[in-house]
Design a protein around this motif. Structure first.
Motif, PDB file in Angstrom:
ATOM      1  N   ASN A  98       0.826  -1.211   0.000  1.00  0.00           N
ATOM      2  CA  ASN A  98       0.000   0.000   0.000  1.00  0.00           C
ATOM      3  C   ASN A  98       0.862   1.262   0.000  1.00  0.00           C
TER       4      ASN A  98
ATOM      5  N   ALA B  88       2.000   1.839  -3.525  1.00  0.00           N
ATOM      6  CA  ALA B  88       0.901   2.378  -4.326  1.00  0.00           C
ATOM      7  C   ALA B  88       0.669   3.858  -4.003  1.00  0.00           C
ATOM      8  N   ALA B  89       0.745   4.214  -2.729  1.00  0.00           N
ATOM      9  CA  ALA B  89       0.562   5.616  -2.328  1.00  0.00           C
ATOM     10  C   ALA B  89       1.688   6.482  -2.886  1.00  0.00           C
TER      11      ALA B  89
ATOM     12  N   GLU C 146       0.933   7.298  -6.358  1.00  0.00           N
ATOM     13  CA  GLU C 146      -0.056   8.380  -6.463  1.00  0.00           C
ATOM     14  C   GLU C 146       0.603   9.742  -6.261  1.00  0.00           C
TER      15      GLU C 146
ATOM     16  N   ARG D 193       3.705  10.439  -6.921  1.00  0.00           N
ATOM     17  CA  ARG D 193       4.485  10.691  -8.132  1.00  0.00           C
ATOM     18  C   ARG D 193       3.589  11.219  -9.249  1.00  0.00           C
ATOM     19  N   GLN D 194       2.398  10.646  -9.378  1.00  0.00           N
ATOM     20  CA  GLN D 194       1.462  11.114 -10.402  1.00  0.00           C
ATOM     21  C   GLN D 194       1.069  12.571 -10.151  1.00  0.00           C
ATOM     22  N   LEU D 195       0.827  12.922  -8.900  1.00  0.00           N
ATOM     23  CA  LEU D 195       0.489  14.306  -8.570  1.00  0.00           C
ATOM     24  C   LEU D 195       1.626  15.263  -8.917  1.00  0.00           C
TER      25      LEU D 195
ATOM     26  N   ASP E 114       1.721  15.676 -12.634  1.00  0.00           N
ATOM     27  CA  ASP E 114       0.612  16.564 -13.019  1.00  0.00           C
ATOM     28  C   ASP E 114       0.970  18.021 -12.737  1.00  0.00           C
TER      29      ASP E 114
END
Length: 126
Positions: free
Chosen positions: A60, A63-64, A67, A69-71, A74
């Protein structure tokens, strides 16, 4: 005024790249831990249920981190838009390589007169 905007953009780019590097490093270390846990369980002949809660938490955490990294990516793309909005047009603030989909070129930027600034080498790409 242009020099102040370029200076601010350089600082933002440097901090953004440090944040991106930090999350990549965190993901690498979490992934290494995620590989070590089941390897240690197997190497010590423990039951599959031993440490399962910890393994789940580490999965987890990875996975967090993904997220986060995606932010950050962006935000990176949003800053590319902001860069043009403040009159800096398309510039390289470093040596990184971007995928073709991330290249947001604006041939009609309003700062083409500042060629000495645009030609300055920087540490990493924005």
């Amino acid at each position: 005024m242009l020099n102040e905007r370029v200076s601010a953009a350089k600082k933002i780019a440097a901090d953004l790249h440090q944040a991106e590097d930090a999350i990549d490093e965190a993901m690498i270390r979490i992934a290494q831990l995620a590989a070590t846990l089941p390897t240690a369980r197997r190497d010590t002949n423990m039951s599959a249920i031993v440490g399962q809660t910890a393994m789940s938490k580490v999965a987890n955490a990875l996975a967090a981190a993904g997220e986060v990294r995606q932010l950050l990516t962006d935000a990176h793309l949003a800053l590319t838009v902001t860069q043009k909005e403040v009159g800096l047009g398309t510039r390289m603030f470093g040596a990184g390589v971007k995928p073709a989909a991330a290249k947001l070129r604006d041939e009609g930027s309003n700062d083409q007169a500042a060629t000495e600034v645009a030609a300055a080498p920087f540490a990493r790409a924005v």
